[in-house]
Scaffold this active site. Structure first.
Site, short mmCIF file in Angstrom:
data_model
loop_
_atom_site.label_atom_id
_atom_site.label_comp_id
_atom_site.label_asym_id
_atom_site.label_seq_id
_atom_site.Cartn_x
_atom_site.Cartn_y
_atom_site.Cartn_z
N HIS A 1 0.85 -0.99 -0.02
CA HIS A 1 -0.08 -0.07 -0.04
C HIS A 1 0.96 1.39 0.07
O HIS A 1 1.86 1.28 0.76
CB HIS A 1 -0.79 -0.16 1.14
CG HIS A 1 -2.22 0.90 1.13
ND1 HIS A 1 -1.90 2.24 1.36
CD2 HIS A 1 -3.35 0.72 0.47
CE1 HIS A 1 -3.23 2.82 1.10
NE2 HIS A 1 -4.11 1.82 0.56
N ASP B 1 -7.78 -5.63 0.24
CA ASP B 1 -8.44 -6.51 -0.85
C ASP B 1 -7.96 -8.17 -0.65
O ASP B 1 -8.35 -8.81 -1.60
CB ASP B 1 -7.98 -6.13 -2.09
CG ASP B 1 -8.55 -4.72 -2.59
OD1 ASP B 1 -9.67 -4.68 -2.24
OD2 ASP B 1 -7.78 -3.77 -3.00
N1 CMC Z 1 4.26 -7.40 -4.81
C1 CMC Z 1 5.50 -7.50 -5.12
N2 CMC Z 1 6.30 -6.48 -4.97
C2 CMC Z 1 5.79 -5.26 -4.65
C3 CMC Z 1 4.22 -5.31 -4.55
C4 CMC Z 1 3.48 -6.20 -4.55
N3 CMC Z 1 2.32 -6.23 -4.42
N4 CMC Z 1 3.98 -4.00 -4.10
C5 CMC Z 1 5.07 -3.07 -4.06
N5 CMC Z 1 6.03 -3.99 -4.66
C6 CMC Z 1 7.62 -3.66 -4.48
C7 CMC Z 1 7.97 -2.71 -5.81
O1 CMC Z 1 8.11 -3.81 -6.66
C8 CMC Z 1 8.80 -1.80 -5.18
O2 CMC Z 1 10.06 -2.55 -5.34
P1 CMC Z 1 11.24 -1.75 -5.57
O3 CMC Z 1 11.61 -0.56 -4.82
O4 CMC Z 1 12.44 -2.64 -5.53
O5 CMC Z 1 11.28 -1.01 -7.09
C9 CMC Z 1 8.47 -1.62 -3.84
O6 CMC Z 1 7.75 -2.46 -3.30
C10 CMC Z 1 7.54 -0.23 -3.89
O7 CMC Z 1 6.53 -0.45 -4.64
P2 CMC Z 1 5.96 0.86 -5.35
O8 CMC Z 1 5.13 0.28 -6.83
O9 CMC Z 1 6.60 1.99 -5.68
O10 CMC Z 1 4.79 1.47 -4.35
P3 CMC Z 1 3.33 2.06 -4.61
O11 CMC Z 1 3.19 2.77 -3.26
O12 CMC Z 1 3.75 2.93 -5.64
O13 CMC Z 1 2.30 1.16 -4.82
C11 CMC Z 1 0.59 -0.33 -4.58
C12 CMC Z 1 1.30 0.81 -3.88
C13 CMC Z 1 -0.62 -0.76 -3.62
C14 CMC Z 1 -0.01 0.10 -6.13
C15 CMC Z 1 1.41 -1.50 -4.94
O14 CMC Z 1 1.99 -2.02 -3.47
C16 CMC Z 1 0.78 -2.61 -5.78
O15 CMC Z 1 0.72 -2.77 -6.93
N6 CMC Z 1 0.20 -3.56 -5.01
C17 CMC Z 1 -0.58 -4.78 -5.62
C18 CMC Z 1 -1.89 -4.21 -6.08
C19 CMC Z 1 -2.90 -4.00 -4.71
O16 CMC Z 1 -3.12 -4.77 -3.72
N7 CMC Z 1 -3.50 -2.78 -4.84
C20 CMC Z 1 -4.64 -2.34 -3.69
C21 CMC Z 1 -4.25 -1.47 -2.94
S1 CMC Z 1 -5.26 -1.21 -1.19
C22 CMC Z 1 -6.90 -0.89 -2.15
C23 CMC Z 1 -7.00 0.23 -2.71
O17 CMC Z 1 -6.52 1.26 -2.41
O18 CMC Z 1 -7.63 0.48 -3.86
#
Ligand code: CMC
Length: 431
Positions: free
Chosen positions: A308, A366
């Site tokens: 998140h 989720d």
């Molecule tokens: N699985 C594997 N690696 C992950 C994941 C994951 N689910 N989420 C983040 N990472 C890694 C990512 O690869 C990155 O690594 P690095 O620093 O080495 O490049 C690091 O963690 C930070 O990730 P980010 O994408 O920069 O973080 P963000 O804050 O932009 O993204 C997120 C947040 C929720 C989009 C992401 O964690 C994600 O894609 N999660 C899976 C989708 C999900 O479950 N979404 C629901 C969110 S909660 C309900 C809602 O708000 O709608």
């Protein structure tokens, strides 16, 4: 917005600029850069708004390090346990817990707006039967502006109020109709003797041919899912609603924009994606392979329902959701559910893995919601529409707050331009 006596100093080429710092009631201080371009001639750069407060708000607060979510100051776990969805709607919309008479009046108002314009039934019938219910919702919610002209004038507070009630009341009807249409069953009209969640289950699962009695425990679980999704401060879909509204667009168009944004798998679409992922994993022995893929930089696979932007400890909604999943499966007599078994083992292994620990990746809301919804009988394609109907009150509350904010102006980000500078047009024969 309280001014502190602190300022931030920015020095560019030897010139210093003093920037005011505002103190929130909770959360980090905020440097006010509104006059920065005028004074220093520079923009700030923050794709994804990771360090940027786009507005001030009094509705919802998240402390991502503590794993805390407060609506108008009240913790989400207390609301999920002691309150119910329509009371939380009142709280989000008006800022305080209603007295008994106020709640009764509010519930009556919402209940009496649940039907949709009869002409909208024809509109539904124009969609393909195999359309994703979110595609239908984006279209139908936007089309509400074509059916409810008397609540599109955003300058009139009474019309704003009516639009908010209509949206909260009609969203379950629209979501249920999208479902019924996709499975070829007749639309079911709302029943005003049922509460909000029970009525939604009735519209989804009853058929004219036989009586359907809503199980109160399932209705309570449904209500809790609505409550847990009600608002989440300036997330992507809420910011989309605010940005759409900043141009003066009507409420139905703005909420349709929110529905569209929510659909993506990184946001509300994650509940569908998560359940599909758990099914693909199939059984606990396949987990290491998927964990390895999630950690592999060359593989686009991510653990859906994990991570998140704000929560870096745990998602307090996921805790309640996990407990609900156990209760619902128990009630429905679903024993040894392979998806739940895979989910629990995946959570355990991921939390023990240094990759997820270092990046502070925890199960989010989720992760468990899809298991409950599937056990209730919903297909995966309905998971995100249920999120959308639950979040409508959050979008509407934030939209109303924004329109009452004297600082409200059209949202117009700037950019870091990296394209060509001016050059002369080349005639086609000379290229
Ligand atoms: N699985 C594997 N690696 C992950 C994941 C994951 N689910 N989420 C983040 N990472 C890694 C990512 O690869 C990155 O690594 P690095 O620093 O080495 O490049 C690091 O963690 C930070 O990730 P980010 O994408 O920069 O973080 P963000 O804050 O932009 O993204 C997120 C947040 C929720 C989009 C992401 O964690 C994600 O894609 N999660 C899976 C989708 C999900 O479950 N979404 C629901 C969110 S909660 C309900 C809602 O708000 O709608």
């Amino acid at each position: 917005m309280a001014e502190t006596n602190k300022t931030a100093t920015l020095t560019i080429d030897g010139n210093s600029f003093e920037l005011p710092i505002h103190a929130p009631t909770a959360g980090p201080d905020v440097i006010d850069i509104r006059k920065l371009y005028g004074q220093a001639g520079v923009f700030t750069y923050d794709p994804g708004f990771t360090s940027t407060a786009s507005c001030d708000s009094t509705i919802t607060f998240i402390d991502g390090d503590k794993g805390e979510l407060l609506h108008r100051g009240y913790p989400i776990d207390q609301l999920a346990e002691k309150s119910h969805y329509l009371e939380v709607c009142f709280l989000l919309l008006y800022g305080y817990l209603p007295k008994a008479g106020e709640l009764e009046e509010f519930e009556n108002t919402i209940t009496r707006h649940t039907m949709i314009h009869e002409q909208m039934y024809n509109f539904f019938r124009g969609f393909r039967r195999d359309a994703h219910p979110m595609a239908v919702m984006v279209g139908v919610v936007g089309a509400m502006a074509a059916f409810y002209h008397d609540s599109t004038d955003i300058a009139d507070p009474r019309q704003r109020e009516i639009a908010s009630h209509r949206l909260i009341a009609k969203m379950p009807t629209i979501a249920a109709m999208a479902y019924k249409y996709s499975i070829g069953q007749p639309f079911v009209y709302p029943r005003n003797d049922l509460d909000y969640a029970a009525n939604f289950l009735h519209m989804c699962f009853s058929v004219p041919a036989e009586e359907y009695v809503v199980d109160p425990i399932l209705a309570r679980a449904m209500d809790r899912i609505f409550t847990l999704h009600a608002d989440h401060e300036q997330n992507a879909s809420t910011s989309t609603v605010r940005l759409a509204s900043s141009s003066g667009a009507n409420p139905f168009a703005c909420i349709a924009a929110g529905v569209a944004c929510l659909w993506g798998p990184a946001h509300g679409g994650a509940n569908q994606a998560c359940l599909e992922m758990l099914k693909e994993i199939g059984s606990p022995e396949n987990i290491p392979e998927y964990l390895a893929r999630a950690k592999d930089k060359d593989d686009s696979f991510r653990l859906m329902g994990f991570g998140h932007r704000v929560y870096k400890n745990f998602d307090p909604r996921a805790k309640v959701m996990k407990q609900s999943a156990d209760e619902v499966l128990d009630l429905l007599g679903v024993e040894n559910n392979p998806v739940l078994a895979t989910a629990k083992e995946l959570e355990k292994q991921a939390l023990a893995d240094p990759y997820f620990a270092e990046k502070k990746l925890f199960p989010n809301v989720d992760f468990y919601s899809g298991i409950i919804l599937e056990a209730m009988g919903f297909p995966t394609s309905m998971f995100t529409p249920i999120f959308a109907l639950s979040r409508t009150v959050g979008w509407v509350s934030q939209w109303k707050e924004m329109l009452n904010d004297p600082q409200n102006k059209i949202g117009r980000p700037r950019q870091l331009y990296l394209g060509e500078t001016e050059r002369d047009y080349v005639d086609i024969e000379n290229r």
